[in-house]
Design an enzyme around this catalytic site. Structure first.
Site, mmCIF file in Angstrom:
data_model
loop_
_atom_site.group_PDB
_atom_site.id
_atom_site.type_symbol
_atom_site.label_atom_id
_atom_site.label_comp_id
_atom_site.label_asym_id
_atom_site.label_seq_id
_atom_site.Cartn_x
_atom_site.Cartn_y
_atom_site.Cartn_z
ATOM 1 N N CYS A 1 -50.409 -11.227 -30.994
ATOM 2 C CA CYS A 1 -48.883 -10.860 -30.521
ATOM 3 C C CYS A 1 -48.129 -10.471 -32.600
ATOM 4 O O CYS A 1 -47.269 -9.752 -32.753
ATOM 5 C CB CYS A 1 -48.205 -11.587 -29.256
ATOM 6 N N HIS B 1 -46.001 -8.274 -34.516
ATOM 7 C CA HIS B 1 -44.348 -8.811 -33.725
ATOM 8 C C HIS B 1 -43.804 -9.941 -34.696
ATOM 9 O O HIS B 1 -43.218 -10.920 -34.083
ATOM 10 C CB HIS B 1 -44.124 -8.565 -32.561
ATOM 11 N N CYS C 1 -49.536 -3.912 -24.391
ATOM 12 C CA CYS C 1 -49.496 -4.974 -25.943
ATOM 13 C C CYS C 1 -50.805 -5.496 -25.760
ATOM 14 O O CYS C 1 -51.818 -5.302 -26.651
ATOM 15 C CB CYS C 1 -48.547 -5.841 -26.004
ATOM 16 N N ARG D 1 -45.438 -3.105 -20.132
ATOM 17 C CA ARG D 1 -45.227 -3.289 -21.116
ATOM 18 C C ARG D 1 -46.711 -4.223 -22.182
ATOM 19 O O ARG D 1 -47.063 -3.568 -23.224
ATOM 20 C CB ARG D 1 -43.630 -3.423 -22.026
#
Lengths: 214, 264
Positions: free
Chosen positions: B173, B177, B225, B221
């Site tokens: 992730c 991000h 991802c 969501r």
């Protein structure tokens, strides 16, 4: 305990909470996280749970802190040794094909039918600026606009350019050879692209005729 | 409507084709146009009906469902989830909690709903429910509890999951991000290791997706991802998704929720 505990089964929280008032140690949390991941993911299409098995580099770079210098050096040395150099020293393909690959962001998800390299794009624009005409590019990696030109590549066959040509191939084959925790996928090493595809992306970056170097 | 929006995007982008700065302006303009009239409202209305309607083998409504603030209290519940629930002994996000309520109150099968594809069957009910429940906290600030040891443990595991690199592309992730000011293609990426601010990241989901014409929950969501990370498939309401919710939600403490937002 209710039946709803079946959802996300595998979390050993009940057992852990029963006998322990103290918070788990960082090492225990690491173990519990691995158990949680194993229990949470399942196979789907070409994306199997074995994708959660980490090699040394993935494991060492899975933290908000970089690995120890000695570990980083080991990752880089192993990655460098893993690079397969192109057959017959043929590094350069067709930049037009390279541009198509650079624009193609497909491949390797659980909705893709095949994990073969020829089914994959190179994903370049997701993270890099390459051709200045393209406004839809990402910034996770550095700009590669004028990549060959700024590195003085006037003729890819000139022995004077060998060092940068080889570095570029190595970076795409296994980016971790030059930065242990690089964000860049290991396109050759992980069989995301085949040698011909890599040659085409090489041409996009290095061929003086490529729009990248105008 | 979608066609109109697509045309607007083209116009905004072509006007902006001269350089990066103006492209960003074009996107901002497009987003401003989107903000005027969010179809998520249709899902909210449906969700409120579903909450109050007697359904399932037990012919009961969800009005006695405890989302953490007592049975039936919906206002303000969303900005305090995921949280620990004593009756299940687990930290739960909104969707895993709704599964519990749908099973215990209405007699529906949580396992069956979790195995249903997004947007189908009871998962379509879920879209409405999360739209309405999150909207009942719109404008409130995220304030996830961390008083319980299990909530703190899930935060720590969520952090580890966030940085966990795997798959054929070595992504986590954090690959996308974990830094300020990054983007994929033209899409801005919030830094979710910190507090990205009001209405951004965790504070913007669920959201109506114009491109697909669907209401995406936080679970959906996260699912997408992970698809883009080339990971295997995360189980619906599985612990990794809940732990990530705790990590991102606690990081975003004090940010104002605009959910359900509207996204291209």
């Amino acid at each position: 305990m209710k039946k709803t505990l079946l959802i996300g089964a595998g979390l050993a929280s009940a057992a852990l909470l029963a006998g322990c008032a103290n918070a788990p140690s960082p090492a225990e949390l690491d173990q519990q996280t691995l158990a949680m991941l194993k229990a949470s993911f399942r196979d789907q299409g070409i994306a199997k749970v074995d994708r959660l098995e980490q090699d040394l580099g993935q494991k060492a770079c899975s933290s908000d802190k970089p690995p120890a210098e000695s570990v980083a050096k080991q990752i880089e040395a192993e990655a460098l040794a893993s690079i397969k150099w192109p057959e017959g020293g043929r590094y350069i393909g067709d930049w037009r094909e390279g541009e198509k690959l650079a624009q193609n962001g497909r491949g390797m998800t659980w909705t893709d039918a095949s994990a073969e390299a020829k089914a994959n794009g190179a994903n370049c624009y997701n993270c890099h600026q390459i051709d200045k005409k393209e406004i839809s590019y990402g910034t996770i990696g550095p700009s590669l606009w004028n990549y060959g030109k700024t590195r003085g590549v006037k003729d890819v066959a000139d022995p004077a350019t060998a060092a940068i040509v080889q570095y570029t191939w190595g970076k795409m084959w296994n980016s971790k050879a030059y930065a242990a925790c690089s964000n860049m996928p290991r396109f050759g090493h992980a069989k995301l692209l085949n040698e011909d595809q890599l040659r085409h992306v090489m041409a996009l970056l290095l061929d003086p005729k490529s729009p990248v170097n105008q | 409507m979608r066609r109109l929006l697509a045309t607007s995007l083209l116009a905004a982008l072509s006007a902006a084709a001269f350089g990066q700065k103006s492209a960003a302006d074009g996107i901002a303009e497009y987003r401003a146009m989107l903000a005027d009239g969010n179809p998520a409202e249709l899902f909210e209305a449906k969700g409120e009906d579903l909450w109050k309607k007697k359904r399932g083998p037990k012919n009961a409504s969800l009005e006695q469902c405890d989302l953490g603030k007592g049975p039936g209290v919906v206002k303000g519940a969303w900005v305090e989830m995921p949280r620990y629930f004593a009756d299940t002994g687990r930290v739960q996000d909104l969707e895993s909690r709704l599964l519990t309520c749908m099973e215990t109150l209405q007699g529906l099968s949580a396992k069956e709903i979790a195995a249903t594809p997004f947007g189908k069957g009871e998962q379509a009910s879920m879209e409405g429910l999360v739209a309405w429940i999150s909207a009942e906290s719109r404008g409130k600030k995220l304030n996830l509890p961390q008083a319980h040891a299990e909530e703190r443990r899930m935060f720590e595991m969520g952090k580890r999951a966030f940085f966990f690199r795997g798959g054929p592309m070595d992504f986590s992730c954090a690959s996308c991000h974990g830094e300020e000011g990054k983007r994929i293609r033209l899409q801005d990426l919030p830094n979710l290791t910190k507090n990205p601010g009001d209405g951004i990241g965790f504070a913007a989901w669920p959201a109506y997706r114009v491109s697909s014409g669907e209401l995406w929950s936080m679970q959906r969501r996260l699912n997408d991802c992970y698809r883009q990370q080339r990971f295997p498939y995360p189980g619906y309401a599985s612990d990794v998704t809940i732990a990530l919710g705790v990590y991102m939600g606690v990081n975003a403490k004090g940010a104002e929720s605009i959910a359900p937002a509207i996204k291209r």
